[in-house]
Design a protein around this motif. Structure first.
Motif, PDB file in Angstrom:
ATOM      1  N   SER A   1       9.586   1.000   0.206  1.00  0.00           N
ATOM      2  CA  SER A   1       9.545   1.993  -1.692  1.00  0.00           C
ATOM      3  C   SER A   1       9.331   2.991  -1.145  1.00  0.00           C
ATOM      4  N   LEU A   2       9.696   3.518   0.300  1.00  0.00           N
ATOM      5  CA  LEU A   2       9.906   5.490   0.254  1.00  0.00           C
ATOM      6  C   LEU A   2      11.258   5.441   0.125  1.00  0.00           C
TER       7      LEU A   2
ATOM      8  N   LEU B   1       7.437   7.594  -3.767  1.00  0.00           N
ATOM      9  CA  LEU B   1       7.168   6.660  -3.993  1.00  0.00           C
ATOM     10  C   LEU B   1       6.812   5.710  -4.706  1.00  0.00           C
ATOM     11  N   LEU B   2       7.902   4.760  -3.773  1.00  0.00           N
ATOM     12  CA  LEU B   2       8.249   3.204  -5.594  1.00  0.00           C
ATOM     13  C   LEU B   2       7.460   2.030  -5.136  1.00  0.00           C
TER      14      LEU B   2
ATOM     15  N   THR C   1       8.620  -1.678  -5.856  1.00  0.00           N
ATOM     16  CA  THR C   1       9.646  -2.765  -6.408  1.00  0.00           C
ATOM     17  C   THR C   1       9.093  -3.864  -6.852  1.00  0.00           C
ATOM     18  N   ARG C   2       7.852  -3.953  -6.943  1.00  0.00           N
ATOM     19  CA  ARG C   2       7.208  -5.219  -8.465  1.00  0.00           C
ATOM     20  C   ARG C   2       7.267  -5.308  -9.651  1.00  0.00           C
ATOM     21  N   ILE C   3       7.187  -3.640  -9.349  1.00  0.00           N
ATOM     22  CA  ILE C   3       6.992  -3.006 -10.942  1.00  0.00           C
ATOM     23  C   ILE C   3       7.869  -2.190 -11.347  1.00  0.00           C
ATOM     24  N   GLY C   4       9.109  -2.139 -10.593  1.00  0.00           N
ATOM     25  CA  GLY C   4      10.146  -0.938 -10.750  1.00  0.00           C
ATOM     26  C   GLY C   4       9.813   0.252 -11.276  1.00  0.00           C
TER      27      GLY C   4
ATOM     28  N   LEU D   1      -2.583   2.372  -4.513  1.00  0.00           N
ATOM     29  CA  LEU D   1      -1.864   3.720  -5.710  1.00  0.00           C
ATOM     30  C   LEU D   1      -1.044   2.880  -6.093  1.00  0.00           C
ATOM     31  N   SER D   2      -0.459   1.357  -6.164  1.00  0.00           N
ATOM     32  CA  SER D   2       0.355   0.779  -6.837  1.00  0.00           C
ATOM     33  C   SER D   2      -0.537  -0.113  -8.170  1.00  0.00           C
ATOM     34  N   ALA D   3      -1.542  -0.459  -7.806  1.00  0.00           N
ATOM     35  CA  ALA D   3      -2.812  -0.788  -8.895  1.00  0.00           C
ATOM     36  C   ALA D   3      -3.300   0.330  -9.604  1.00  0.00           C
TER      37      ALA D   3
END
Length: 324
Positions: A24-25, A45-46, A48-51, A124-126
């Protein structure tokens, strides 16, 4: 501490303390050119689950107002290129050889935060997922609103079109029948004028006949008084009548002229009657033609109304299904 050392310490901080997976980095972020200038993010910051990207970080080896301003400008340009203007933005600079400070961009300026205030990976992803759902909902609402506006415009346009067609049809019919009535009136007036002239001439004939009969009667009365049953008396009577006609040739000519005018008028009346019959036939054809046009337009209007209703029903049905 230089920027390379600062970057390594911060990556370790994200992996060990905030739960960010290595994949993710994205420290080798894509570079882009804006005019003659090349821009590249220090760290993306990435998830990958949501692309999708969930944050951007810029490293500086020192800090001052001008560096803050330039960092913000650089980040804004990069986010516009990757079309993620709402992405959380962070600025990291060293405090000493072992520590660093984190700044997050707020509404108008950079804001200092503690290390434990920096969001964890899942947080952060949420947040990014919520933002995406919110943006999708807003886009859907905008789309629905645009559909409603287009439907309203379409309805008004269709109504105005139908109204214009009906008004045009009514105007055509009224104008057509007014022209028919006017034509009838003109023909009637023309016929009345002819018959009036004929009546005047016939009265003139009667007057001339009366004037012509008076001298003949006078001459004939003389014959009755002086006549006998002999051939000589008959011959004298004929001579007297002949002399009476010769004595008033202008009356005889006037009489003949009136008779000729009467014959001409009679021929005009016959021709007028033929012309009226022909015009009536043409008028009947025009009326039949107009009736066919009216029926066709009525059918077209009826079909247009049905098509409009069905179209709006299907559009509303599809919009409702998409909304649900």
């Amino acid at each position: 501490m230089n920027e390379q050392q600062l970057s390594e310490k911060f990556l370790k901080f994200l992996e060990e303390e905030k739960g960010y997976p290595k994949n993710s980095l994205l420290s080798q972020a894509p570079a882009y050119s804006i005019g003659a200038k090349r821009i590249q993010a220090d760290l993306l910051l990435l998830d990958t689950r949501i692309g999708n990207y969930i944050g951007i970080i810029e490293f500086k080896n020192n800090i001052n107002p001008n560096i803050k301003k330039n960092a913000r400008h650089q980040i804004e340009q990069y986010l516009k290129v990757i079309k993620s203007e709402s992405l959380p933005s962070y600025l990291v600079f060293p405090l000493d050889e072992n520590d660093f400070q984190i700044l997050v961009y707020g509404d108008e300026d950079w804001i200092s935060i503690k290390k434990d205030e920096f969001p964890e990976f899942e947080t952060l992803s949420a947040k990014k997922k919520i933002e995406e759902k919110t943006e999708a909902k807003e886009a859907k609402e905008r789309t629905y609103k645009n559909i409603e506006i287009k439907r309203e415009i379409k309805t008004k346009t269709s109504l105005w079109t139908l109204t214009s067609l009906i008004l045009g049809l009514v105007t055509a019919i009224v104008t057509f029948y007014i022209s028919i009535d006017k034509s009838k009136n003109e023909k009637t007036l023309s016929g009345i004028a002819v018959f009036s002239e004929l009546e005047k001439l016939e009265n003139r004939v009667k007057e001339l006949e009366l004037k012509q009969q008076k001298p003949i009667t006078s001459i004939d009365s003389i014959r009755v008084i002086d006549s006998s049953s002999t051939y000589k008396g008959v011959d004298n009577r004929l001579k007297i009548i002949e002399n009476g006609i010769i004595d008033s040739p202008e009356k005889t000519l006037a009489y003949n002229k009136v008779q000729q005018n009467i014959e001409l008028l009679r021929e005009q009346i016959i021709n007028q009657e033929k012309l009226i019959a022909l015009r009536n036939e043409n008028l009947i054809n025009r009326i039949e033609w107009l009736n066919a046009i009216v029926i066709g337009m009525v059918i077209a209007l009826f079909g247009a109304a049905i098509g409009f209703v069905i179209s709006n029903y299907n559009e509303k049905k599809n919009t409702t299904a998409n909304t649900v």
